[in-house]
Design a protein around this motif. Structure first.
Motif, mmCIF file in Angstrom:
data_model
loop_
_atom_site.group_PDB
_atom_site.id
_atom_site.type_symbol
_atom_site.label_atom_id
_atom_site.label_comp_id
_atom_site.label_asym_id
_atom_site.label_seq_id
_atom_site.Cartn_x
_atom_site.Cartn_y
_atom_site.Cartn_z
ATOM 1 N N LEU A 86 -7.028 -8.139 -12.155
ATOM 2 C CA LEU A 86 -5.819 -8.370 -11.100
ATOM 3 C C LEU A 86 -6.140 -7.741 -9.933
ATOM 4 N N VAL A 96 7.601 -1.117 -7.954
ATOM 5 C CA VAL A 96 6.848 -0.855 -6.776
ATOM 6 C C VAL A 96 7.529 -0.522 -5.487
ATOM 7 N N GLY A 97 8.832 -0.935 -5.697
ATOM 8 C CA GLY A 97 9.648 -1.064 -4.288
ATOM 9 C C GLY A 97 9.699 0.143 -3.636
ATOM 10 N N LYS A 98 9.779 1.296 -4.236
ATOM 11 C CA LYS A 98 9.961 2.747 -3.597
ATOM 12 C C LYS A 98 8.769 3.008 -3.038
ATOM 13 N N PHE A 121 -1.126 -6.040 -5.799
ATOM 14 C CA PHE A 121 -0.849 -6.334 -4.204
ATOM 15 C C PHE A 121 -0.930 -5.017 -3.495
ATOM 16 N N VAL A 122 -0.021 -4.303 -3.796
ATOM 17 C CA VAL A 122 0.259 -2.953 -3.035
ATOM 18 C C VAL A 122 -0.711 -2.173 -2.875
ATOM 19 N N ILE A 147 6.341 -5.051 -10.330
ATOM 20 C CA ILE A 147 7.209 -5.817 -9.381
ATOM 21 C C ILE A 147 8.581 -4.921 -9.549
ATOM 22 N N HIS A 148 9.140 -4.747 -10.754
ATOM 23 C CA HIS A 148 10.285 -3.892 -10.595
ATOM 24 C C HIS A 148 10.396 -2.573 -10.268
ATOM 25 N N SER A 189 5.754 1.584 -2.444
ATOM 26 C CA SER A 189 5.124 0.676 -1.545
ATOM 27 C C SER A 189 5.236 1.201 -0.256
ATOM 28 N N ASP A 190 6.344 1.646 0.396
ATOM 29 C CA ASP A 190 6.335 2.126 1.759
ATOM 30 C C ASP A 190 5.769 3.500 2.040
ATOM 31 N N THR A 225 14.841 -7.694 -8.083
ATOM 32 C CA THR A 225 14.088 -6.378 -7.718
ATOM 33 C C THR A 225 14.960 -5.854 -6.464
ATOM 34 N N ASP A 226 14.505 -4.571 -6.239
ATOM 35 C CA ASP A 226 14.823 -4.077 -5.065
ATOM 36 C C ASP A 226 13.731 -3.679 -4.074
ATOM 37 N N LEU A 227 12.898 -4.632 -3.717
ATOM 38 C CA LEU A 227 11.837 -4.424 -3.090
ATOM 39 C C LEU A 227 12.308 -4.473 -1.620
ATOM 40 N N PRO A 228 11.496 -3.829 -0.542
ATOM 41 C CA PRO A 228 11.875 -4.096 0.861
ATOM 42 C C PRO A 228 11.470 -5.448 1.220
ATOM 43 N N ASP A 274 0.774 -5.345 -12.781
ATOM 44 C CA ASP A 274 1.155 -6.982 -12.394
ATOM 45 C C ASP A 274 0.535 -7.212 -11.142
ATOM 46 N N THR A 275 0.570 -8.478 -10.805
ATOM 47 C CA THR A 275 0.144 -8.821 -9.416
ATOM 48 C C THR A 275 0.844 -8.262 -8.190
ATOM 49 N N ALA A 276 2.201 -7.921 -8.574
ATOM 50 C CA ALA A 276 2.714 -7.164 -7.298
ATOM 51 C C ALA A 276 2.291 -5.643 -7.113
ATOM 52 N N ASP A 282 5.998 -12.201 -12.130
ATOM 53 C CA ASP A 282 5.281 -12.143 -13.082
ATOM 54 C C ASP A 282 5.585 -12.001 -14.525
ATOM 55 N N LEU A 322 4.658 -10.415 -0.694
ATOM 56 C CA LEU A 322 4.332 -10.849 -2.098
ATOM 57 C C LEU A 322 4.414 -12.472 -2.280
#
Lengths: 375, 256
Positions: free
Chosen positions: A89, A29-31, A63-64, A26-27, A33-34, B112-115, A58-60, B161, B122
């Motif tokens: 997962l 995947v932010g960049k 998910f992506v 989750i920490h 994912s898009d 976090t810095d998620l969009p 992890d789950t995030a 998580d 999520l």
């Protein structure tokens, strides 16, 4: 330190292969994912995910990856070289797919939303008014019922409410009216002295206090003090289901809770208004004596001769109405409290706001009524 | 289950004014296990939880989470270790002015810095994971039933998580069927996400259904810790009463 996630997508006819590396949490995947979402991979039949280089997942992250598979129409992800946990997962993510895609959902726009809320608030206001009026009718019926059968009256409750919201309010009502009387006299003194007509302060204080301020001040203090107390008391009883228990034991909450409070306020508000009037005029006389050298005897004589007694009766006639308003709104909001602490707070706030609002509006209606009567 | 220690409490003493709640308390929580904490009312089960997560600073003693001392942390260090755990409070403690989905998004926004769209998806995913359907997301917590509120609170606790999950009385106030559903959910999530779970409870059924090991608090210490079988053989009168009394036996019978 987490390793930046990376991927490599290769397509071979209708099968895709996604090689992932680094940490997909989750920490991180932010960049990515898009970027992954913007890959055009529609029309795939299957998607293999090679997890040989994968760090943490992890789950995030799952998910992506699964979202990509879902959008490309590839069905479930097929993990390759994956640890048991990563496989689990990814499988879980596949099982928990949303029924429809989120971004397709209708979004609420500012102006439309504003209009909708305005409409709702208006309808709510109308509903509240109608329901308060129907509660008024219900209370009056219950009160009439008790009057015809006084043996059913809860005398202890009545006296106790009279003490709590009547007698105990005397000091604050007296104190505040005295000061308001002083303020009115001061304003009169400074303005009227320019015309050399300071003696008219007596009429100013007399009419203002007798007709309006005495009763309005009392009503406002009761709205803040007693009305909120009624809501809180009855609301707390609702929260602890005491009201329900009462009903099952054959007691009517209207008779037990509302009627004694309504009667107590009906009796005590005029008494408090009288006290407010006396102290208000006292405050005016005090300032006149100190600042204007109008001694109390002159003040009282002029008051008797030049301020018609109708003013007093106009003021007093409003008192029972305001008392009833305070009792009704306080009890109604109390009975509307649900099971939660928030609803108690909301009801208390609402009840004070409604009571103040009603008092001012009813006072204006009275003013028009007496104007038409020429009193 | 590996034998790595996830939470290590040593010589913990907590006090409110002159009243000491714990005195020299030692406790180990192994990685990947579900530890149930029980004890008579007033023995400081919830206080222990609060002390571990830093809501109640201990008088003396240390708490180590994955070999990192977490007592007396502040600022960025505290934020760092807060990523290690999620907490579900007794009545959910969902923010009442936010919708359920926004509640789950709070820790994501903070850490976090998620969009934004991904964060929403999520959050919905976590809600589905906790057994709520998509229609619950836009609702406010006050519109949910007690059981659903607990599930939403669990979703918020799992938002980042975290490897460790703290549950404070997860089944209190739920009907037995909802409670059993919640127990199953905790167990499933624990194995799917290989969580370490620290569970404070009064409910014997929950203990039997979910816990690998149980720690019994009493006399300001952990008076016993072990599996249910081990505790059943313990001589302490309270433990005997608890597990071999009518309710304890019923729960045991239900299991076998």
């Amino acid at each position: 330190m987490p390793v930046t996630p990376e991927y490599e997508l290769t397509t071979d006819a209708s099968r895709g292969r996604l090689s992932v590396s680094g940490d997909w949490t989750i920490h991180t995947v932010g960049k990515i994912s898009d970027r992954l979402a913007s890959e055009d991979a529609s029309g795939l039949d299957g998607l293999e995910v090679d997890c040989a280089e994968l760090g943490k997942l992890d789950t995030a992250g799952a998910f992506v990856i699964d979202r990509f598979a879902c959008r490309s129409g590839a069905g479930n992800v097929e993990p390759v070289n994956a640890s048991d946990q990563a496989t689990a997962l990814l499988k879980q993510a596949g099982e928990l797919r949303p029924e429809r895609d989120d971004e397709a959902r209708k979004r609420e726009f500012g102006v439309v939303d504003l209009l909708e809320r305005t409409g709702r608030a208006t309808m709510h206001f109308i509903d509240e008014t109608v329901e308060t009026l129907s509660f008024l009718g219900e209370t009056i019926m219950a009160m009439a019922h008790i009057v015809t059968r006084p043996s059913k009256m809860r005398w202890t409750a009545l006296v106790s409410v009279m003490e709590d919201s009547g007698l105990d309010a005397v000091p604050i009502v007296a104190f505040l009216s005295f000061f308001v009387g002083m303020v009115v006299a001061f304003i009169g003194a400074t303005t009227l002295s320019e015309f050399g007509a300071t003696i008219f302060t007596v009429e100013l204080v007399g009419i203002a206090i007798l007709r309006e301020f005495g009763v309005i001040l009392t009503a406002i203090i009761l709205a803040g003090r007693t009305n909120s107390a009624f809501t809180a008391q009855i609301g707390a009883m609702r929260m602890r289901q005491e009201v329900d228990a009462m009903t099952t034991l054959g007691l009517n909450p209207m008779d037990v809770l509302v009627v004694p409070r309504a009667f107590a306020m009906l009796v005590m508000t005029p008494v408090l208004t009288l006290i407010a009037v006396l102290f208000g005029v006292g405050g005016g006389a005090f300032v006149s004596w100190l600042a204007l050298d109008i001694n109390p005897t002159v003040f009282m004589n002029r008051l008797q001769n030049y301020v018609p007694i109708e003013n007093f009766w106009v003021g007093m006639s409003k008192a029972p109405v305001f008392g009833l308003v305070v009792a009704l709104i306080g009890c109604r909001q109390g009975l509307l409290v649900g099971g939660s602490v928030q609803s108690l707070g909301q009801s208390t706030t609402k009840s004070v706001v409604q009571a103040l609002f009603s008092i001012i509006v009813i006072d204006a209606l009275f003013a028009i009524f007496y104007l038409e009567l020429g009193v | 289950m590996s034998e790595e220690i996830a939470i290590k409490v040593r010589g913990l003493t907590t006090a409110y004014g002159t009243h000491t709640v714990h005195e020299g308390l030692d406790l180990d929580v192994m990685k990947g296990e579900v530890l149930g904490v029980i004890g008579p009312s007033g023995t400081g089960k919830s206080v222990l939880l609060r002390a571990i997560v830093g809501l109640k600073p201990p008088e003396t003693g240390t708490v180590e989470v994955f070999d990192q001392n977490v007592t007396d942390l502040s600022g960025d260090d505290l934020r760092e270790v807060q990523n290690l755990w999620g907490i579900m409070f007794q009545d959910g403690a969902l923010f009442s002015n936010l919708t359920v989905r926004e509640n789950v998004m709070v820790p994501m926004r903070e850490h976090t810095d998620l969009p934004e769209p991904l964060m929403k998806q999520l959050a919905d995913q976590k809600l589905r994971m906790s057994g709520l359907d998509d229609s619950a997301g836009p609702k406010f917590p006050s519109d949910l039933s007690g059981g659903m509120r607990k599930r939403a609170a669990l979703a918020r606790a799992l938002a980042l998580d975290p490897p460790i999950l703290f549950l404070d009385e997860p089944t209190a106030g739920l009907d037995p069927i909802t409670a059993a559903g919640f127990d199953t959910l905790v167990r499933e999530l624990q194995s799917a996400l290989s969580l370490t779970v620290f569970l404070v409870t009064h409910d014997v059924d929950t203990l039997v259904a979910t816990c690998d090991r149980i720690a019994v608090l009493g006399r300001k210490k952990v008076i016993a810790a072990g599996t249910i079988e081990e505790l059943r053989r313990n001589d302490d009168p309270w433990i005997q009463d608890y597990f071999c009394g009518p309710r304890g036996r019923a729960a045991q019978a239900g299991e076998s």
